[in-house]
Design an enzyme around this catalytic site. Structure first.
Site, PDB file in Angstrom:
ATOM      1  N   LYS A 119       0.848  -1.208   0.000  1.00  0.00           N
ATOM      2  CA  LYS A 119       0.000   0.000   0.000  1.00  0.00           C
ATOM      3  C   LYS A 119       0.878   1.251   0.000  1.00  0.00           C
ATOM      4  O   LYS A 119       0.677   2.155  -0.805  1.00  0.00           O
ATOM      5  CB  LYS A 119      -0.900   0.006   1.247  1.00  0.00           C
ATOM      6  CG  LYS A 119      -1.584   1.347   1.488  1.00  0.00           C
ATOM      7  CD  LYS A 119      -2.547   1.305   2.643  1.00  0.00           C
ATOM      8  CE  LYS A 119      -1.968   1.709   3.972  1.00  0.00           C
ATOM      9  NZ  LYS A 119      -1.607   3.136   4.102  1.00  0.00           N
ATOM     10  N   ASN A 120       1.842   1.272   0.903  1.00  0.00           N
ATOM     11  CA  ASN A 120       2.623   2.505   1.068  1.00  0.00           C
ATOM     12  C   ASN A 120       3.623   2.750  -0.057  1.00  0.00           C
ATOM     13  O   ASN A 120       4.230   3.829  -0.114  1.00  0.00           O
ATOM     14  CB  ASN A 120       3.329   2.512   2.434  1.00  0.00           C
ATOM     15  CG  ASN A 120       2.349   2.769   3.564  1.00  0.00           C
ATOM     16  OD1 ASN A 120       1.174   3.050   3.317  1.00  0.00           O
ATOM     17  ND2 ASN A 120       2.818   2.664   4.802  1.00  0.00           N
ATOM     18  N   CYS A 139      -6.285  12.864  12.599  1.00  0.00           N
ATOM     19  CA  CYS A 139      -6.890  11.554  12.385  1.00  0.00           C
ATOM     20  C   CYS A 139      -6.828  10.796  13.693  1.00  0.00           C
ATOM     21  O   CYS A 139      -6.293  11.291  14.688  1.00  0.00           O
ATOM     22  CB  CYS A 139      -6.203  10.789  11.263  1.00  0.00           C
ATOM     23  SG  CYS A 139      -4.600  10.188  11.709  1.00  0.00           S
ATOM     24  N   ARG A 188      -0.982  14.704  13.222  1.00  0.00           N
ATOM     25  CA  ARG A 188      -0.368  14.510  11.918  1.00  0.00           C
ATOM     26  C   ARG A 188      -0.307  15.774  11.053  1.00  0.00           C
ATOM     27  O   ARG A 188      -0.964  15.861  10.009  1.00  0.00           O
ATOM     28  CB  ARG A 188      -1.061  13.364  11.177  1.00  0.00           C
ATOM     29  CG  ARG A 188      -0.984  12.071  11.954  1.00  0.00           C
ATOM     30  CD  ARG A 188      -1.536  10.903  11.220  1.00  0.00           C
ATOM     31  NE  ARG A 188      -0.628  10.364  10.221  1.00  0.00           N
ATOM     32  CZ  ARG A 188      -0.865   9.256   9.536  1.00  0.00           C
ATOM     33  NH1 ARG A 188      -1.961   8.578   9.730  1.00  0.00           N
ATOM     34  NH2 ARG A 188       0.004   8.823   8.653  1.00  0.00           N
ATOM     35  N   ASP A 202       3.535   0.639  12.256  1.00  0.00           N
ATOM     36  CA  ASP A 202       2.402  -0.029  11.605  1.00  0.00           C
ATOM     37  C   ASP A 202       2.237  -1.485  12.047  1.00  0.00           C
ATOM     38  O   ASP A 202       1.263  -2.139  11.663  1.00  0.00           O
ATOM     39  CB  ASP A 202       2.544   0.043  10.075  1.00  0.00           C
ATOM     40  CG  ASP A 202       2.235   1.432   9.536  1.00  0.00           C
ATOM     41  OD1 ASP A 202       1.760   2.285  10.309  1.00  0.00           O
ATOM     42  OD2 ASP A 202       2.478   1.670   8.329  1.00  0.00           O
ATOM     43  N   ARG A 211      -8.857  -0.407   3.895  1.00  0.00           N
ATOM     44  CA  ARG A 211      -7.888   0.588   3.428  1.00  0.00           C
ATOM     45  C   ARG A 211      -6.522  -0.066   3.185  1.00  0.00           C
ATOM     46  O   ARG A 211      -5.762   0.408   2.338  1.00  0.00           O
ATOM     47  CB  ARG A 211      -7.711   1.696   4.476  1.00  0.00           C
ATOM     48  CG  ARG A 211      -8.917   2.590   4.636  1.00  0.00           C
ATOM     49  CD  ARG A 211      -8.558   3.752   5.528  1.00  0.00           C
ATOM     50  NE  ARG A 211      -7.296   4.310   5.108  1.00  0.00           N
ATOM     51  CZ  ARG A 211      -6.405   4.887   5.917  1.00  0.00           C
ATOM     52  NH1 ARG A 211      -6.663   5.003   7.195  1.00  0.00           N
ATOM     53  NH2 ARG A 211      -5.274   5.359   5.457  1.00  0.00           N
TER      54      ARG A 211
HETATM   55  C1  UD1 Z   1       3.769   6.983   6.684  1.00  0.00           C
HETATM   56  C2  UD1 Z   1       2.975   5.738   6.348  1.00  0.00           C
HETATM   57  C3  UD1 Z   1       2.269   5.204   7.601  1.00  0.00           C
HETATM   58  C4  UD1 Z   1       3.289   5.003   8.716  1.00  0.00           C
HETATM   59  C5  UD1 Z   1       4.131   6.258   8.937  1.00  0.00           C
HETATM   60  C6  UD1 Z   1       5.266   6.036   9.923  1.00  0.00           C
HETATM   61  C7  UD1 Z   1       2.348   6.091   4.052  1.00  0.00           C
HETATM   62  C8  UD1 Z   1       1.273   6.390   3.076  1.00  0.00           C
HETATM   63  N1  UD1 Z   1       2.002   6.076   5.337  1.00  0.00           N
HETATM   64  O1  UD1 Z   1       2.854   7.977   7.123  1.00  0.00           O
HETATM   65  O2  UD1 Z   1       1.666   3.954   7.264  1.00  0.00           O
HETATM   66  O3  UD1 Z   1       2.609   4.685   9.917  1.00  0.00           O
HETATM   67  O4  UD1 Z   1       4.718   6.694   7.700  1.00  0.00           O
HETATM   68  O5  UD1 Z   1       6.068   4.997   9.492  1.00  0.00           O
HETATM   69  O6  UD1 Z   1       3.464   5.830   3.689  1.00  0.00           O
HETATM   70  N2  UD1 Z   1       5.108  14.808  11.140  1.00  0.00           N
HETATM   71  C9  UD1 Z   1       5.134  16.162  11.430  1.00  0.00           C
HETATM   72  N3  UD1 Z   1       5.063  17.038  10.385  1.00  0.00           N
HETATM   73  C10 UD1 Z   1       4.951  16.632   9.087  1.00  0.00           C
HETATM   74  C11 UD1 Z   1       4.941  15.246   8.809  1.00  0.00           C
HETATM   75  C12 UD1 Z   1       5.030  14.356   9.865  1.00  0.00           C
HETATM   76  O7  UD1 Z   1       5.227  16.563  12.590  1.00  0.00           O
HETATM   77  O8  UD1 Z   1       4.891  17.479   8.198  1.00  0.00           O
HETATM   78  C13 UD1 Z   1       5.197  13.835  12.254  1.00  0.00           C
HETATM   79  C14 UD1 Z   1       3.954  12.939  12.350  1.00  0.00           C
HETATM   80  O9  UD1 Z   1       2.906  13.585  13.073  1.00  0.00           O
HETATM   81  C15 UD1 Z   1       4.506  11.732  13.054  1.00  0.00           C
HETATM   82  C16 UD1 Z   1       5.939  11.636  12.498  1.00  0.00           C
HETATM   83  O10 UD1 Z   1       6.237  12.917  11.966  1.00  0.00           O
HETATM   84  O11 UD1 Z   1       4.560  11.944  14.433  1.00  0.00           O
HETATM   85  C17 UD1 Z   1       6.146  10.623  11.411  1.00  0.00           C
HETATM   86  O12 UD1 Z   1       5.104  10.699  10.466  1.00  0.00           O
HETATM   87  P1  UD1 Z   1       5.325  10.409   8.929  1.00  0.00           P
HETATM   88  O13 UD1 Z   1       6.551   9.605   8.707  1.00  0.00           O
HETATM   89  O14 UD1 Z   1       5.189  11.686   8.183  1.00  0.00           O
HETATM   90  O15 UD1 Z   1       4.052   9.510   8.596  1.00  0.00           O
HETATM   91  P2  UD1 Z   1       3.331   9.491   7.214  1.00  0.00           P
HETATM   92  O16 UD1 Z   1       4.330   9.757   6.144  1.00  0.00           O
HETATM   93  O17 UD1 Z   1       2.083  10.308   7.258  1.00  0.00           O
END
Ligand code: UD1
Length: 419
Positions: free
Chosen positions: A22-23, A117, A122, A306, A398
């Site tokens: 998925k990712n 969410c 996030r 995850d 999902r």
């Molecule tokens: C991706 C994965 C999700 C997985 C996560 C962590 C996809 C589609 N989803 O989500 O399945 O659980 O990585 O491995 O690939 N953060 C900020 N600011 C930002 C972005 C992130 O503060 O602009 C924080 C988030 O709130 C979280 C941390 O960084 O605490 C890591 O999140 P992130 O790696 O961005 O997760 P996703 O990319 O959304």
């Protein structure tokens, strides 16, 4: 609305084929925006997040054909509407991945803010700040991100926090930028490597994917491509835990074991026998009760957030005390109250769950909350005595392709019924 009915207490035995990741699929689908021709993806999973991405791209003017053999033809090369609307973005936060590709190719994009969410707030600040560093002008108004750029110019991006999708967004934006972009503190997840392999096949010049420094040399255009998505390590891990929790034996086919080190290490600690072949993993629990394991989630190559909820379900019925610490998302414990209702001995202290394994969980009506929390409830239902019903199955759809069909292949008594 559908629900799952599980009659628990049966050891899983048999084999399952893992779907495409998925990712990986989601960023690669958004990468179709960058191409100047159609993309054919093979091994794409049938998931609602993939459908949401296709609907989003279709809204923007992309065309696609989904074949029955899990291959997908998508032409996102000529978008006519550079807007990602709230009604779709709110159902899938990964929609933010449209931002980098649209901005770099067309010089503008309007994307709804994803909002919070179930598992935490996030934010998307890392995506926006890095795009500004590349030269974009970004305004946030009335719940929408408005991004414009006459030209993106390669520069040094130093992420103050590691983010998977922010790394992907900036890699995609940098592929068509002018000059060289160097990303420091990049996420190293295998799904990033998969995206980059696809981009390289499209003509991008990128090195360092899978390490903390990724270097992208911008090019004038990227072409269409045929690409096979890598197998889903989280889906594979979930079936391995489902088997360990029920004391069974499983062969998982179409796996990329190289990206599953942290998960396999923990499964070995539970007492499972594990054999790894080129393209498959065999796990045999030999009817034993698993031993509990301590977990601390972190960024790749460490233990993935995850898989946290699934291992929490395992620890709930394992032999011994354990702690599970979640360091990535602040609220990823929605499964704890439901597992506790089933009889698990779990105490949440800050971002750590202290667990004392019990011998039995009791089946009962449960409500799914987010994707991986839902998976943990299914695992608990499989090992519980009696019948478990799980409502709001759409969370599972999902990220898990036909979960009940795959579990049935392993001997589980599980049905999807309509309310
Ligand atoms: C991706 C994965 C999700 C997985 C996560 C962590 C996809 C589609 N989803 O989500 O399945 O659980 O990585 O491995 O690939 N953060 C900020 N600011 C930002 C972005 C992130 O503060 O602009 C924080 C988030 O709130 C979280 C941390 O960084 O605490 C890591 O999140 P992130 O790696 O961005 O997760 P996703 O990319 O959304």
């Amino acid at each position: 609305m559908y629900k799952l009915i599980i009659h628990g207490g049966i050891s899983l035995n048999g084999s399952v084929i893992t779907a495409g990741s998925k990712n990986s699929s989601l960023p690669i689908l958004f990468a179709s925006i960058l191409a100047n021709g159609p993309i054919t993806l093979t091994n794409t999973p049938h998931l609602s997040d993939v459908s949401t991405t296709l609907r989003l791209l279709m809204d923007m003017g992309a065309e696609f054909i989904l074949e029955s053999d899990n291959s997908l033809f998508i032409d996102g090369s000529k978008l006519t509407n550079l807007v990602a609307q709230y009604n779709l973005v709110k159902t899938m936060r990964a929609s933010i991945l449209a931002l980098g590709p649209m901005l770099t190719k067309y010089g503008k994009a309007k994307i709804s803010l994803p909002g919070g969410c179930a598992i935490g707030s996030r934010p998307v600040n890392l995506h926006l700040e890095a795009l500004e560093n590349l030269g974009a002008t970004i305004k946030v108004k009335n719940g929408y991100i408005y991004a414009t750029a006459k030209e993106l110019i390669g520069t040094k991006i130093n992420f103050k926090q590691i983010s998977v999708t922010a790394t992907e967004n900036i890699i995609m934006a940098a592929t068509l930028a002018t000059g060289i972009t160097t990303i420091h503190n990049a996420a190293q997840e295998p799904e990033i490597v998969d995206l980059v392999n696809c981009l390289i096949k499209m003509g991008a010049i990128i090195s360092g994917a899978g390490t903390s420094i990724v270097i992208i040399q911008g090019v004038d255009e990227l072409s269409g491509v045929t690409y096979s998505v890598c197998p889903d390590r989280i889906e594979a891990g979930t079936y391995l835990v489902a088997t360990a929790i029920t004391g069974g034996k499983i062969t998982i086919k179409n796996v990329h074991y190289q990206s599953m080190h942290a998960i396999l290490e923990k499964l070995l600690e539970t007492g499972a026998d594990i054999k790894i072949n080129e393209n498959s993993i065999i796990l045999d629990m030999k009817g034993r009760r698993p031993r509990s394991v301590n977990i601390r989630t972190s960024t790749y190559p460490n233990f993935p957030t995850d898989m946290q909820a699934q291992f929490t379900a395992l620890n709930a019925i394992a032999d011994g005390r354990s702690t599970i610490t979640e360091t990535i998302f602040e609220n990823r414990f929605m499964h704890i109250p439901e597992l506790s209702r089933m009889g698990a001995n779990l105490v949440l202290k800050g971002n750590t769950v202290v667990c004392k394994g019990v011998k039995y969980l009791k089946g009962m009506p449960l409500i799914a909350t987010d994707l991986r929390a839902s998976a943990s409830l299914v695992l608990a239902g499989l090992v519980a005595t009696g019948t478990t019903t799980i409502e709001r199955v759409y969370h599972l759809d999902r990220g898990y392709e036909t979960i009940e069909e795959k579990l049935k292949l392993l001997g589980a008594q599980i049905e999807r019924v309509q309310d």
